[in-house]
Design a protein around this motif. Sequence first.
Motif, mmCIF file in Angstrom:
data_model
loop_
_atom_site.group_PDB
_atom_site.id
_atom_site.type_symbol
_atom_site.label_atom_id
_atom_site.label_comp_id
_atom_site.label_asym_id
_atom_site.label_seq_id
_atom_site.Cartn_x
_atom_site.Cartn_y
_atom_site.Cartn_z
ATOM 1 N N SER A 148 0.856 -1.192 0.000
ATOM 2 C CA SER A 148 0.000 0.000 0.000
ATOM 3 C C SER A 148 0.885 1.233 0.000
ATOM 4 O O SER A 148 2.099 1.138 0.204
ATOM 5 C CB SER A 148 -0.842 0.045 1.276
ATOM 6 O OG SER A 148 -1.851 -0.894 1.250
ATOM 7 N N ALA A 149 0.248 2.375 -0.127
ATOM 8 C CA ALA A 149 0.949 3.636 0.082
ATOM 9 C C ALA A 149 1.264 3.767 1.568
ATOM 10 O O ALA A 149 0.598 3.163 2.407
ATOM 11 C CB ALA A 149 0.070 4.794 -0.369
ATOM 12 N N THR B 6 -2.381 8.435 0.854
ATOM 13 C CA THR B 6 -3.507 8.518 -0.092
ATOM 14 C C THR B 6 -4.447 9.656 0.306
ATOM 15 O O THR B 6 -4.883 10.441 -0.546
ATOM 16 C CB THR B 6 -4.264 7.170 -0.140
ATOM 17 O OG1 THR B 6 -3.302 6.125 -0.361
ATOM 18 C CG2 THR B 6 -5.284 7.149 -1.263
ATOM 19 N N GLU C 120 1.376 4.182 -3.996
ATOM 20 C CA GLU C 120 1.795 2.780 -3.941
ATOM 21 C C GLU C 120 3.125 2.577 -4.676
ATOM 22 O O GLU C 120 3.920 1.717 -4.312
ATOM 23 C CB GLU C 120 0.714 1.897 -4.572
ATOM 24 C CG GLU C 120 -0.369 1.357 -3.645
ATOM 25 C CD GLU C 120 -1.242 2.384 -2.935
ATOM 26 O OE1 GLU C 120 -1.258 3.561 -3.340
ATOM 27 O OE2 GLU C 120 -1.910 1.993 -1.962
ATOM 28 N N PHE D 141 -3.398 -1.684 -5.401
ATOM 29 C CA PHE D 141 -4.484 -0.696 -5.528
ATOM 30 C C PHE D 141 -4.694 -0.214 -6.956
ATOM 31 O O PHE D 141 -5.530 0.634 -7.204
ATOM 32 C CB PHE D 141 -4.138 0.456 -4.558
ATOM 33 C CG PHE D 141 -5.016 1.668 -4.512
ATOM 34 C CD1 PHE D 141 -6.390 1.566 -4.318
ATOM 35 C CD2 PHE D 141 -4.451 2.952 -4.611
ATOM 36 C CE1 PHE D 141 -7.174 2.720 -4.223
ATOM 37 C CE2 PHE D 141 -5.239 4.097 -4.514
ATOM 38 C CZ PHE D 141 -6.600 3.972 -4.325
ATOM 39 N N ARG E 263 -10.905 2.398 -2.345
ATOM 40 C CA ARG E 263 -10.119 2.519 -1.123
ATOM 41 C C ARG E 263 -9.935 1.143 -0.480
ATOM 42 O O ARG E 263 -10.842 0.324 -0.479
ATOM 43 C CB ARG E 263 -10.787 3.496 -0.150
ATOM 44 C CG ARG E 263 -10.850 4.948 -0.647
ATOM 45 C CD ARG E 263 -9.503 5.522 -1.072
ATOM 46 N NE ARG E 263 -8.498 5.513 -0.018
ATOM 47 C CZ ARG E 263 -8.251 6.545 0.776
ATOM 48 N NH1 ARG E 263 -8.946 7.662 0.673
ATOM 49 N NH2 ARG E 263 -7.307 6.453 1.692
ATOM 50 N N GLY E 264 -8.749 0.935 0.029
ATOM 51 C CA GLY E 264 -8.424 -0.368 0.611
ATOM 52 C C GLY E 264 -8.114 -1.418 -0.444
ATOM 53 O O GLY E 264 -7.985 -2.609 -0.140
ATOM 54 N N GLY E 265 -7.973 -0.976 -1.705
ATOM 55 C CA GLY E 265 -7.896 -1.903 -2.832
ATOM 56 C C GLY E 265 -6.620 -2.722 -2.956
ATOM 57 O O GLY E 265 -6.559 -3.647 -3.772
ATOM 58 N N SER E 266 -5.601 -2.420 -2.144
ATOM 59 C CA SER E 266 -4.393 -3.248 -2.221
ATOM 60 C C SER E 266 -4.671 -4.680 -1.763
ATOM 61 O O SER E 266 -4.002 -5.615 -2.204
ATOM 62 C CB SER E 266 -3.281 -2.654 -1.358
ATOM 63 O OG SER E 266 -2.926 -1.389 -1.847
ATOM 64 N N ASP E 267 -5.646 -4.847 -0.880
ATOM 65 C CA ASP E 267 -6.031 -6.204 -0.475
ATOM 66 C C ASP E 267 -6.495 -6.987 -1.701
ATOM 67 O O ASP E 267 -6.154 -8.163 -1.881
ATOM 68 C CB ASP E 267 -7.196 -6.170 0.537
ATOM 69 C CG ASP E 267 -6.828 -5.492 1.846
ATOM 70 O OD1 ASP E 267 -5.637 -5.477 2.192
ATOM 71 O OD2 ASP E 267 -7.744 -4.980 2.522
#
Length: 403
Positions: free
Chosen positions: A40-41, A46, A73, A135, A149-153
């Motif tokens: 993530s960043a 972000t 990121e 992300f 948002r939270g898209g790195s998961d």
Amino acid sequence: MLIVQKFGGTSVGDLQRIQNVADRVVRTKKAGNDVVVVVSAMSGETNKLVAYAEHFSKMPVKSEMDMLLSSGERVTASLLAIALNAMGYDAVSMTGRKAGIVTDSIHTKARIEEIDPTVMNKALKEGKIIVVAGFQGVSMEGNVTTLGRGGSDLSAVAIAGAIKADLCEIYTDVSGIFTTDPRIESKAKKLNRISYDEMLELASLGAKVLQNRSVELAKKLNVNLVTRTSFTDEEGTLITKEENIMEKPLVSGIALDKNQARISLMGVKDRPGIASDIFNKLAKSEVNIDMIIQNIGHDGSANIDFTVAVGDLHDAKNVVEGFVKTGDIKEASYDENICKVSIVGVGMKSHTGVAAKAFSTMASENININMISTSEIKVSMVIHEKYAELAVRSLHNAYELDK
Ligand code: ADP
Ligand code: ASP
Ligand code: MG
């Protein structure tokens, strides 16, 4: 083993923490595993970029937001690769595009359409550690997109599926999935295991510890998903199939979503197709609708109330005001001071009285319930935001989740 390790914002929050992540990745590699890292960043980055954009415009062009936000990121990915290189390891960072992540073109909440793992597989074959900027992806048209948002998961789970990883570890700032947000209720208990379906409900209903679409995809692709802390070696929580879970408590967890707004439409013209017109237009504007309640008013017209994510409120307002202009809706009001509390558990399927207990708990705290929705494994209530934490703690206590 082939392992995907995803590190969230706090875990890469400063240079020392990035070094700690590098140390952990090296340990995993030294133990004989192949590793793809997703980052993530750095925490707060972000949000800082969003604020920069909002300095110039309340409604920045969404494709520009993706260009902007995806940079956070990339900073972490390249820094981690540099740290790994400095430790003598062959590491290479990749943007979403280079990692082969192709999405649709719904900017700021794009969906992954496919992943072409050719470049990643080649690098893995050469023994490299891959560090992917989470992300983000690239649309068919070649534009940078972000995954919400939270898209790195989601990046991590999708990559794990595409390269057929044995394990996908999500490293964060808490030691696993708890019965509720441990920052709200310190008596919250860590779960050793939780089913995909329960986790999906919790995530969709506000438990941001995992992004909901990542859980959905993990279930679909049968990814072995573990959430754990990057700060210690404590074991985390396994998210798995329901049949792998022995004990099935009535209620497994409580979720809180403060990012909700309620839209009330008064005097909606009573004609066939009006609801379909309104909600189709909202869907076309990419607004996700949650709870909906319709009542018939005195004069035969209808009142419709529904909830949306705060982030979608602006787009939703635009659509609604269009109908107000044409007279199809007499009046609309918007309330951001609400929240949604939910109880989730697969055990509810086979028991009665679970919802009733939630309602009586609210009553005993004098909390007014505005809206209710239920499914087989959840009960959600919309209440005033000022009662959010109180509601969570009372429910946690009522269902004895601290035991
Ligand atoms: P990251 O930056 O690593 O992606 P997030 O901030 O997105 O981390 O998610 C972790 C946070 O999720 C925790 O700090 C915690 O406050 C919150 N959270 C909400 N509900 C839960 C829950 N049921 N179990 C664990 N954490 C939760
Ligand atoms: N940096 C992005 C966010 O803050 C994505 C992520 O952290 O997963 O939402
Ligand atoms: Mg997160």
